[in-house]
Design a protein around this motif. Sequence first.
Motif, PDB file in Angstrom:
ATOM      1  N   HIS A  70       0.789  -1.277  -0.285  1.00  0.00           N
ATOM      2  CA  HIS A  70       0.006   0.044  -0.030  1.00  0.00           C
ATOM      3  C   HIS A  70       0.718   1.204   0.006  1.00  0.00           C
ATOM      4  CE1 HIS A  70      -3.455   2.484   0.680  1.00  0.00           C
ATOM      5  NE2 HIS A  70      -2.882   3.265   1.732  1.00  0.00           N
ATOM      6  N   ALA A  71       1.979   1.384   0.697  1.00  0.00           N
ATOM      7  CA  ALA A  71       2.739   2.344   0.785  1.00  0.00           C
ATOM      8  C   ALA A  71       3.602   2.706  -0.543  1.00  0.00           C
ATOM      9  CB  ALA A  71       3.814   1.998   1.956  1.00  0.00           C
ATOM     10  N   THR A  72       3.805   1.465  -1.189  1.00  0.00           N
ATOM     11  CA  THR A  72       4.324   1.873  -2.302  1.00  0.00           C
ATOM     12  C   THR A  72       3.470   2.291  -3.398  1.00  0.00           C
ATOM     13  OG1 THR A  72       6.059  -0.277  -2.119  1.00  0.00           O
ATOM     14  CG2 THR A  72       5.541   0.283  -4.291  1.00  0.00           C
ATOM     15  N   ARG A  73       2.375   1.651  -3.499  1.00  0.00           N
ATOM     16  CA  ARG A  73       1.120   2.427  -4.294  1.00  0.00           C
ATOM     17  C   ARG A  73       0.943   3.875  -3.996  1.00  0.00           C
ATOM     18  NH1 ARG A  73      -1.450  -2.430  -3.043  1.00  0.00           N
ATOM     19  NH2 ARG A  73      -2.655  -1.460  -1.592  1.00  0.00           N
ATOM     20  N   GLU A  74       0.972   4.230  -2.881  1.00  0.00           N
ATOM     21  CA  GLU A  74       0.619   5.582  -2.320  1.00  0.00           C
ATOM     22  C   GLU A  74       1.814   6.594  -2.882  1.00  0.00           C
ATOM     23  OE1 GLU A  74      -1.123   8.883  -0.685  1.00  0.00           O
ATOM     24  OE2 GLU A  74      -1.863   6.805  -1.487  1.00  0.00           O
TER      25      GLU A  74
END
Length: 123
Positions: A70-74
């Motif tokens: 999720h952090a990577t996508r964000e």
Amino acid sequence: MMLSPGQPETLPLGQTGTETFLDPLNMECRSVPAELEDGEERARCVRVPALSREEKRRRRRATAKYRSAHATRERIRVVAFNVAFAELRKLLPTLPPDKKLSKIEILRLAICYISYLNHVLDV
């Protein structure tokens, strides 16, 4: 249906396991160790409410793998967002041309510039 520890489990016609009793109640069966009087442990079935959809989602989101993804996508989303603002900024006339503008200033300037261009076309 409560059974004593030594009593074998008998089911009504056509039922094959504990889950058939628990499904209508939205319950699931989990084995937990139960200590007997002589110190031996034996698994016993405990009825616990089945997890709701929201609780399952919350538990899945709590994993390190999910949070990392999720952090990577964000980060990718924020980079794309900033690139879009930089491109919009290049299209707007300002003095001096290299003046640093905040995102809200870029949006307000874009609104003014679009209305100015509409006015020029109408005249």
